[in-house]
Design a protein around this motif. Structure first.
Motif, PDB file in Angstrom:
ATOM      1  N   MET A   1      31.600  39.150  43.823  1.00 52.84           N
ATOM      2  CA  MET A   1      32.113  40.465  43.464  1.00 52.84           C
ATOM      3  C   MET A   1      33.047  40.334  42.259  1.00 52.84           C
ATOM      4  O   MET A   1      33.928  39.488  42.232  1.00 52.84           O
ATOM      5  N   SER A   2      32.820  41.162  41.280  1.00 50.24           N
ATOM      6  CA  SER A   2      33.622  41.139  40.069  1.00 50.24           C
ATOM      7  C   SER A   2      34.747  42.162  40.181  1.00 50.24           C
ATOM      8  O   SER A   2      34.528  43.295  40.578  1.00 50.24           O
ATOM      9  N   THR A   3      35.930  41.743  39.822  1.00 46.96           N
ATOM     10  CA  THR A   3      37.079  42.636  39.811  1.00 46.96           C
ATOM     11  C   THR A   3      37.829  42.446  38.498  1.00 46.96           C
ATOM     12  O   THR A   3      37.669  41.415  37.830  1.00 46.96           O
ATOM     13  N   PRO A   4      38.656  43.411  38.096  1.00 51.43           N
ATOM     14  CA  PRO A   4      39.441  43.220  36.883  1.00 51.43           C
ATOM     15  C   PRO A   4      40.301  41.947  36.927  1.00 51.43           C
ATOM     16  O   PRO A   4      40.430  41.254  35.911  1.00 51.43           O
ATOM     17  N   ASP A   5      40.864  41.601  38.079  1.00 51.08           N
ATOM     18  CA  ASP A   5      41.689  40.389  38.163  1.00 51.08           C
ATOM     19  C   ASP A   5      40.848  39.128  37.979  1.00 51.08           C
ATOM     20  O   ASP A   5      41.269  38.188  37.295  1.00 51.08           O
ATOM     21  N   ARG A   6      39.679  39.101  38.593  1.00 51.85           N
ATOM     22  CA  ARG A   6      38.775  37.944  38.429  1.00 51.85           C
ATOM     23  C   ARG A   6      38.323  37.834  36.975  1.00 51.85           C
ATOM     24  O   ARG A   6      38.257  36.751  36.415  1.00 51.85           O
ATOM     25  N   HIS A   8      39.979  38.865  34.328  1.00 51.23           N
ATOM     26  CA  HIS A   8      41.130  38.384  33.559  1.00 51.23           C
ATOM     27  C   HIS A   8      41.248  36.863  33.685  1.00 51.23           C
ATOM     28  O   HIS A   8      41.520  36.171  32.695  1.00 51.23           O
ATOM     29  N   ALA A  48      30.156  38.963  35.536  1.00 55.20           N
ATOM     30  CA  ALA A  48      31.310  39.847  35.738  1.00 55.20           C
ATOM     31  C   ALA A  48      31.168  41.115  34.893  1.00 55.20           C
ATOM     32  O   ALA A  48      31.497  42.214  35.349  1.00 55.20           O
ATOM     33  N   GLN A  51      28.475  43.393  36.408  1.00 56.18           N
ATOM     34  CA  GLN A  51      28.996  44.037  37.614  1.00 56.18           C
ATOM     35  C   GLN A  51      30.065  45.059  37.267  1.00 56.18           C
ATOM     36  O   GLN A  51      30.101  46.143  37.846  1.00 56.18           O
ATOM     37  N   GLY A  52      30.943  44.736  36.324  1.00 60.78           N
ATOM     38  CA  GLY A  52      31.985  45.670  35.908  1.00 60.78           C
ATOM     39  C   GLY A  52      31.415  46.957  35.338  1.00 60.78           C
ATOM     40  O   GLY A  52      31.931  48.046  35.598  1.00 60.78           O
ATOM     41  N   ASP A  55      29.958  48.884  38.271  1.00 58.22           N
ATOM     42  CA  ASP A  55      31.011  49.445  39.119  1.00 58.22           C
ATOM     43  C   ASP A  55      31.836  50.523  38.417  1.00 58.22           C
ATOM     44  O   ASP A  55      32.652  51.188  39.053  1.00 58.22           O
ATOM     45  N   TRP A  57      34.261  50.156  36.012  1.00 57.11           N
ATOM     46  CA  TRP A  57      35.582  49.849  35.457  1.00 57.11           C
ATOM     47  C   TRP A  57      35.478  49.180  34.082  1.00 57.11           C
ATOM     48  O   TRP A  57      36.486  48.943  33.429  1.00 57.11           O
TER      49      TRP A  57
END
Length: 156
Positions: A1-6, A8, A48, A51-52, A55, A57
């Motif tokens: 799962m890709s997140t803004p923190d990952r 970064h 990422a 996925q971003g 999603d 973002w």
């Protein structure tokens, strides 16, 4: 799962590779050698980004047929670089200059898509350079790091 923190965290890995280097052909060669399309880092960033975008973002804005967005503002842990990502499909973007240079990561979504004549990999523009960013041959995501977040759309 890709997140803004990952995401970064992945950009910190890129910043470590660029630390202490001038924005020039030497840095471009280093990035393509150490973090090129077959590398785990490149593949992780590409995943990422896909996925971003999916999603919502990343690339949450649209104009002139280009989806885009600043994902990270200039950050000390990224050597004061900002990170933007664009999603382009066979078109040219607006002419702009890079007062401090630009580091691009080209991620073709369509086999054979090219950004400014380059396929998958890294492209570095030095300080004071300018271009009209162009994707040909299909769709690509392009990530770009801007030292100081500097980009000048007023200067041709």
């Amino acid at each position: 799962m890709s997140t803004p923190d990952r995401f970064h965290a992945l950009m910190r890995d890129v910043a470590r590779l660029t630390a202490g280097h001038s924005l020039d052909a030497g840095l471009q060669a280093k990035l393509n050698l150490e973090a090129g399309p077959r590398s785990a880092l490149f593949q992780d960033i590409f995943a990422a980004c896909r996925q971003g975008v999916a999603d919502g973002w990343m690339c949450s804005r649209e104009g002139g047929g280009i989806r885009y967005g600043r994902v990270i503002k200039p950050a000390p842990d990224l050597a004061d670089c900002s990170v933007d990502v664009v999603d382009m499909d066979s078109l040219a973007g607006p002419q702009h200059a890079h007062p401090n240079g630009e580091i691009d990561m080209i991620m073709p979504l369509t086999e054979g898509a090219r950004f400014d004549g380059h396929g998958a990999g890294w492209l570095v523009y030095g300080p004071g350079s300018a271009h009209r960013p162009t994707v040909t041959g299909g769709r690509a995501l392009v990530l770009y790091l801007l030292p100081g977040g500097a980009i000048d759309f007023a200067r041709p």
